[in-house]
Each structure stands twice: as structure tokens, then as C-alpha cells.
Scaffold this motif. Structure first.
Motif, PDB file in Angstrom:
ATOM      1  N   ALA A  22       0.587   6.320   3.984  1.00  0.00           N
ATOM      2  CA  ALA A  22       1.189   5.058   4.439  1.00  0.00           C
ATOM      3  C   ALA A  22       2.677   5.319   4.662  1.00  0.00           C
ATOM      4  O   ALA A  22       3.433   5.516   3.725  1.00  0.00           O
ATOM      5  CB  ALA A  22       0.970   3.961   3.394  1.00  0.00           C
ATOM      6  N   LYS A  24       5.283   3.632   6.235  1.00  0.00           N
ATOM      7  CA  LYS A  24       6.318   2.642   6.567  1.00  0.00           C
ATOM      8  C   LYS A  24       7.668   3.070   5.985  1.00  0.00           C
ATOM      9  O   LYS A  24       7.746   3.559   4.861  1.00  0.00           O
ATOM     10  CB  LYS A  24       5.930   1.260   6.061  1.00  0.00           C
ATOM     11  CG  LYS A  24       5.615   1.204   4.602  1.00  0.00           C
ATOM     12  CD  LYS A  24       5.222  -0.204   4.161  1.00  0.00           C
ATOM     13  CE  LYS A  24       4.775  -0.166   2.725  1.00  0.00           C
ATOM     14  NZ  LYS A  24       3.363  -0.431   2.563  1.00  0.00           N
ATOM     15  N   ASN A  45       2.580   0.102   9.603  1.00  0.00           N
ATOM     16  CA  ASN A  45       2.403  -1.345   9.530  1.00  0.00           C
ATOM     17  C   ASN A  45       2.947  -2.082  10.745  1.00  0.00           C
ATOM     18  O   ASN A  45       2.589  -3.225  10.977  1.00  0.00           O
ATOM     19  CB  ASN A  45       3.130  -1.913   8.306  1.00  0.00           C
ATOM     20  CG  ASN A  45       2.567  -1.396   7.009  1.00  0.00           C
ATOM     21  OD1 ASN A  45       2.557  -0.193   6.772  1.00  0.00           O
ATOM     22  ND2 ASN A  45       2.081  -2.298   6.173  1.00  0.00           N
ATOM     23  N   ILE A  66      -2.140  -0.386  10.024  1.00  0.00           N
ATOM     24  CA  ILE A  66      -2.579  -0.978   8.756  1.00  0.00           C
ATOM     25  C   ILE A  66      -1.845  -2.275   8.415  1.00  0.00           C
ATOM     26  O   ILE A  66      -2.035  -2.835   7.350  1.00  0.00           O
ATOM     27  CB  ILE A  66      -2.431   0.024   7.573  1.00  0.00           C
ATOM     28  CG1 ILE A  66      -0.973   0.461   7.382  1.00  0.00           C
ATOM     29  CG2 ILE A  66      -3.318   1.252   7.783  1.00  0.00           C
ATOM     30  CD1 ILE A  66      -0.748   1.313   6.117  1.00  0.00           C
ATOM     31  N   MET A 148     -11.415  -2.820   4.912  1.00  0.00           N
ATOM     32  CA  MET A 148     -10.160  -2.469   4.243  1.00  0.00           C
ATOM     33  C   MET A 148      -9.763  -3.627   3.340  1.00  0.00           C
ATOM     34  O   MET A 148     -10.002  -4.789   3.698  1.00  0.00           O
ATOM     35  CB  MET A 148      -9.080  -2.222   5.302  1.00  0.00           C
ATOM     36  CG  MET A 148      -7.738  -1.791   4.751  1.00  0.00           C
ATOM     37  SD  MET A 148      -6.620  -3.141   4.368  1.00  0.00           S
ATOM     38  CE  MET A 148      -5.405  -2.912   5.657  1.00  0.00           C
ATOM     39  N   MET A 150      -6.466  -4.837   0.456  1.00  0.00           N
ATOM     40  CA  MET A 150      -5.287  -4.560  -0.379  1.00  0.00           C
ATOM     41  C   MET A 150      -5.592  -5.000  -1.812  1.00  0.00           C
ATOM     42  O   MET A 150      -5.349  -4.281  -2.752  1.00  0.00           O
ATOM     43  CB  MET A 150      -4.076  -5.356   0.105  1.00  0.00           C
ATOM     44  CG  MET A 150      -3.663  -5.102   1.524  1.00  0.00           C
ATOM     45  SD  MET A 150      -2.456  -3.778   1.647  1.00  0.00           S
ATOM     46  CE  MET A 150      -0.986  -4.577   1.012  1.00  0.00           C
ATOM     47  N   ARG A 153      -1.743  -7.574  -6.167  1.00  0.00           N
ATOM     48  CA  ARG A 153      -0.946  -6.539  -6.822  1.00  0.00           C
ATOM     49  C   ARG A 153      -0.881  -6.772  -8.323  1.00  0.00           C
ATOM     50  O   ARG A 153      -0.548  -7.861  -8.780  1.00  0.00           O
ATOM     51  CB  ARG A 153       0.485  -6.579  -6.281  1.00  0.00           C
ATOM     52  CG  ARG A 153       0.785  -5.407  -5.409  1.00  0.00           C
ATOM     53  CD  ARG A 153       2.258  -5.421  -4.987  1.00  0.00           C
ATOM     54  NE  ARG A 153       2.439  -4.615  -3.799  1.00  0.00           N
ATOM     55  CZ  ARG A 153       2.508  -3.289  -3.809  1.00  0.00           C
ATOM     56  NH1 ARG A 153       2.432  -2.607  -4.942  1.00  0.00           N
ATOM     57  NH2 ARG A 153       2.667  -2.616  -2.686  1.00  0.00           N
ATOM     58  N   MET A 191      -4.116   2.110  -3.429  1.00  0.00           N
ATOM     59  CA  MET A 191      -2.789   2.575  -3.058  1.00  0.00           C
ATOM     60  C   MET A 191      -2.276   3.432  -4.238  1.00  0.00           C
ATOM     61  O   MET A 191      -3.042   3.784  -5.125  1.00  0.00           O
ATOM     62  CB  MET A 191      -1.875   1.385  -2.772  1.00  0.00           C
ATOM     63  CG  MET A 191      -2.599   0.289  -1.977  1.00  0.00           C
ATOM     64  SD  MET A 191      -1.537  -0.846  -1.091  1.00  0.00           S
ATOM     65  CE  MET A 191      -0.698  -1.659  -2.402  1.00  0.00           C
ATOM     66  N   THR A 192      -0.994   3.735  -4.226  1.00  0.00           N
ATOM     67  CA  THR A 192      -0.458   4.633  -5.262  1.00  0.00           C
ATOM     68  C   THR A 192      -0.886   4.218  -6.670  1.00  0.00           C
ATOM     69  O   THR A 192      -1.359   5.027  -7.464  1.00  0.00           O
ATOM     70  CB  THR A 192       1.090   4.671  -5.173  1.00  0.00           C
ATOM     71  OG1 THR A 192       1.436   5.309  -3.941  1.00  0.00           O
ATOM     72  CG2 THR A 192       1.703   5.439  -6.337  1.00  0.00           C
ATOM     73  N   ARG A 207      -5.066   4.678   0.870  1.00  0.00           N
ATOM     74  CA  ARG A 207      -3.820   4.589   1.647  1.00  0.00           C
ATOM     75  C   ARG A 207      -2.644   4.719   0.689  1.00  0.00           C
ATOM     76  O   ARG A 207      -2.378   3.807  -0.096  1.00  0.00           O
ATOM     77  CB  ARG A 207      -3.751   3.241   2.380  1.00  0.00           C
ATOM     78  CG  ARG A 207      -4.975   2.918   3.244  1.00  0.00           C
ATOM     79  CD  ARG A 207      -4.811   1.543   3.875  1.00  0.00           C
ATOM     80  NE  ARG A 207      -4.419   0.534   2.902  1.00  0.00           N
ATOM     81  CZ  ARG A 207      -5.270  -0.162   2.161  1.00  0.00           C
ATOM     82  NH1 ARG A 207      -6.571  -0.010   2.281  1.00  0.00           N
ATOM     83  NH2 ARG A 207      -4.818  -1.046   1.281  1.00  0.00           N
ATOM     84  N   ILE A 208      -1.978   5.840   0.747  1.00  0.00           N
ATOM     85  CA  ILE A 208      -0.970   6.122  -0.269  1.00  0.00           C
ATOM     86  C   ILE A 208       0.391   6.418   0.347  1.00  0.00           C
ATOM     87  O   ILE A 208       0.509   7.232   1.262  1.00  0.00           O
ATOM     88  CB  ILE A 208      -1.454   7.279  -1.166  1.00  0.00           C
ATOM     89  CG1 ILE A 208      -2.723   6.810  -1.890  1.00  0.00           C
ATOM     90  CG2 ILE A 208      -0.368   7.715  -2.135  1.00  0.00           C
ATOM     91  CD1 ILE A 208      -3.315   7.782  -2.856  1.00  0.00           C
ATOM     92  N   GLY A 209       1.402   5.686  -0.124  1.00  0.00           N
ATOM     93  CA  GLY A 209       2.764   5.894   0.357  1.00  0.00           C
ATOM     94  C   GLY A 209       3.646   6.531  -0.707  1.00  0.00           C
ATOM     95  O   GLY A 209       3.999   7.710  -0.649  1.00  0.00           O
ATOM     96  N   THR A 210       3.974   5.729  -1.712  1.00  0.00           N
ATOM     97  CA  THR A 210       4.946   6.129  -2.730  1.00  0.00           C
ATOM     98  C   THR A 210       4.648   7.478  -3.377  1.00  0.00           C
ATOM     99  O   THR A 210       5.545   8.297  -3.567  1.00  0.00           O
ATOM    100  CB  THR A 210       5.004   5.036  -3.828  1.00  0.00           C
ATOM    101  OG1 THR A 210       5.164   3.766  -3.183  1.00  0.00           O
ATOM    102  CG2 THR A 210       6.150   5.274  -4.787  1.00  0.00           C
ATOM    103  N   ARG A 216      10.196   3.651  -1.941  1.00  0.00           N
ATOM    104  CA  ARG A 216      10.848   3.127  -0.743  1.00  0.00           C
ATOM    105  C   ARG A 216      12.173   2.480  -1.117  1.00  0.00           C
ATOM    106  O   ARG A 216      12.294   1.868  -2.166  1.00  0.00           O
ATOM    107  CB  ARG A 216       9.954   2.086  -0.058  1.00  0.00           C
ATOM    108  CG  ARG A 216       8.835   2.674   0.748  1.00  0.00           C
ATOM    109  CD  ARG A 216       8.007   1.589   1.415  1.00  0.00           C
ATOM    110  NE  ARG A 216       7.264   0.810   0.447  1.00  0.00           N
ATOM    111  CZ  ARG A 216       6.083   1.189  -0.058  1.00  0.00           C
ATOM    112  NH1 ARG A 216       5.532   2.322   0.291  1.00  0.00           N
ATOM    113  NH2 ARG A 216       5.464   0.421  -0.925  1.00  0.00           N
TER     114      ARG A 216
HETATM  115  C1  PLP Z   1       2.529   0.342   1.830  1.00  0.00           C
HETATM  116  C2  PLP Z   1       1.071   0.236   1.984  1.00  0.00           C
HETATM  117  C3  PLP Z   1       0.217   1.098   1.279  1.00  0.00           C
HETATM  118  C4  PLP Z   1       0.697   2.137   0.290  1.00  0.00           C
HETATM  119  O1  PLP Z   1       1.457   1.615  -0.749  1.00  0.00           O
HETATM  120  P1  PLP Z   1       2.019   2.540  -1.935  1.00  0.00           P
HETATM  121  O2  PLP Z   1       2.035   1.634  -3.093  1.00  0.00           O
HETATM  122  O3  PLP Z   1       3.394   2.968  -1.504  1.00  0.00           O
HETATM  123  O4  PLP Z   1       1.107   3.690  -2.105  1.00  0.00           O
HETATM  124  C5  PLP Z   1      -1.143   0.954   1.508  1.00  0.00           C
HETATM  125  N1  PLP Z   1      -1.645   0.039   2.372  1.00  0.00           N
HETATM  126  C6  PLP Z   1      -0.853  -0.780   3.073  1.00  0.00           C
HETATM  127  C7  PLP Z   1      -1.476  -1.767   4.001  1.00  0.00           C
HETATM  128  C8  PLP Z   1       0.522  -0.713   2.900  1.00  0.00           C
HETATM  129  O5  PLP Z   1       1.307  -1.554   3.591  1.00  0.00           O
END
Ligand code: PLP
Length: 221
Positions: A22, A24, A45, A66, A148, A150, A153, A191-192, A207-210, A216
Motif C-alpha cells: 500500500a 500512499k 488510494n 484501493i 476486499m 478494511m 480499526r 493491513m500492518t 495490503r501492507i504499507g507501514t 507515514r
Molecule cells: C493504507 C492502507 C493499507 C495499509 O495500511 P498499513 O496500516 O500502513 O499497513 C491497506 N489498505 C488500504 C485500503 C489502505 O488505504
């Protein structure tokens, strides 16, 4: 150390689970590093974010949309993305179908499920997912490839488990319908903070960003 982080994460994932980075707020060089570490799927995104980096990232990858997609962006999104993971209405899918038809192509899509039934979140309410998939199966230029979510949180990823489980149940129901233009293949969740629990509950796309790119700077998402 993005490359090393990506490599480590890929090695850690069970076989059959795909990793999407991910991306962004990341720049092209960071995305390139992730791809060099073995990442094959990049998620964005926003259309403008993707346009900003897309030409500079020379390494090959598949690009997934996404984020929340507005209908007036569809035409340009289908030009540069390989999959749209965040389809949450018939109107949006119809718009994607229309533009894909003009270009004689078929766009793979996932249906975004608002598994926590949160007012402010995008996605289709769980009870509306199967009826929507039935409607969408009549469109020939989009191909439904899964779901998909989310999920709400939480600090503790265990709290996400019921929402992942619910999404997996809908995924199986949709699969059993055996509809035209529907191939329930991907369950994109985790996610993370929550990907391990998501995989235990059946996710095969995380879907992994951090965890790949680090924290971020402006966490506005
Ligand atoms: C940012 C995001 C992620 C990943 O989030 P992290 O907590 O950074 O891993 C996954 N899916 C979507 C839709 C996002 O916007």
C-alpha cells in the motif's frame, strides 16, 4: 531498508498469500525498492498519487486501486490500473463497465465490504453484497474476482477477527453461486496491524504499507 523489509515479509507469508504494498504517500524510488524486494502488487488510494509516480517506477508490477473511487475518475483509472479493489456500488461498476467496453477490455474488480457496518466507511453492507454481485454478473466488461475489506480499526488485531470471518463467509457464499463473470479468487484483507489474523481467517491478499515503508508522515488516511 525497504527492499529488505519487503523480502522478509514475503518470506514470512504462507504460500498462496499475495502481498500488495500500500503505497500512499510514498515516492517512486520507495516503490521501486519494494518491487526490487519482490513485491509484485502496488496499491494506490488516489488517481493523482498514481499518476505522480507511475511513469517513474520502471520496474514491472501490477497496480491496484484501493481507495474511494469517484465516477468522474473512472476513465483515467482504468487506463493505468490492473485491478480495482474498492467497488462498492452498481453505479460505479456500471461506469467502469462502460469505459472498459469502449476500450474492449475487462477490468478485474473486488467488492469492498463495509464489514464493520460503520457509517463513515466506504463499502457495501454485508447483507447487500450477494445481491450486488448478482446484479454485477450481468456486466460483461467487469470481472468480479473477490472481496476486499478494511474492517474497523482496533489497537488489538484480535478484535478484527469477527469482521474478517464475516467477510470470508460472504466470500464462500458468493463462490457457491457460480455466476457468470464472477470468479471468487481473492479475499483482500489485513493491513500492518492485522494481517496475521486476517490470514488465519482466510485472506489470500494482504495490503501492507507501514511494515514495508515505515510510518507515514501525515497519517491522514
Ligand atoms: C493504507 C492502507 C493499507 C495499509 O495500511 P498499513 O496500516 O500502513 O499497513 C491497506 N489498505 C488500504 C485500503 C489502505 O488505504
Amino acid at each position: 531498508m525497504i527492499k529488505e523489509k519487503a523480502e522478509r515479509l514475503i518470506n514470512e507469508l504462507p504460500k498462496g498469500v499475495k502481498l500488495l504494498a500500500a503505497a500512499k504517500e510514498r515516492d517512486a524510488s520507495e516503490i521501486s525498492e519494494a518491487i526490487k524486494g519482490g513485491v509484485t502488487l502496488i496499491g494506490e488510494n488516489y488517481l493523482n498519487d498514481a499518476l505522480r509516480v507511475r511513469n517513474e517506477v520502471t520496474e514491472k508490477a501490477e497496480w491496484h486501486f484501493i481507495g474511494h473511487l469517484q465516477r468522474n475518475k473512472v476513465k483515467r483509472v482504468i487506463d493505468i490500473f490492473d485491478m480495482i479493489e474498492s467497488v462498492d456500488s452498481f453505479r460505479l461498476a456500471k461506469e467502469i463497465d462502460k469505459w472498459c467496453q469502449k476500450q474492449d477490455k475487462v477490468m478485474p474488480i473486488l467488492i469492498e465490504v463495509n464489514s464493520g457496518e460503520e457509517d463513515q466507511k466506504a463499502g457495501v453492507a454485508p447483507k447487500d453484497v450477494i445481491p450486488l454481485i448478482k446484479d454485477l454478473s450481468t456486466l460483461n466488461n467487469v470481472k468480479i474476482m473477490g472481496l476486499m475489506t478494511m474492517g474497523p480499526r482496533f489497537g488489538d488485531p484480535e478484535d478484527s477477527r469477527p469482521y474478517f470471518r464475516k467477510t470470508k463467509q460472504i466470500f464462500e457464499q458468493a463462490k457457491d453461486l457460480d455466476l457468470p463473470n464472477v470468479e471468487m479468487k481473492y479475499l483482500s484483507m489485513g493491513m500492518t496491524n492485522s494481517y496475521k489474523v486476517a490470514i488465519e481467517e482466510g485472506a489470500n491478499l494482504v495490503r501492507i504499507g507501514t511494515k514495508i515503508f515505515g510510518k507515514r508522515e501525515r497519517d491522514k488516511y
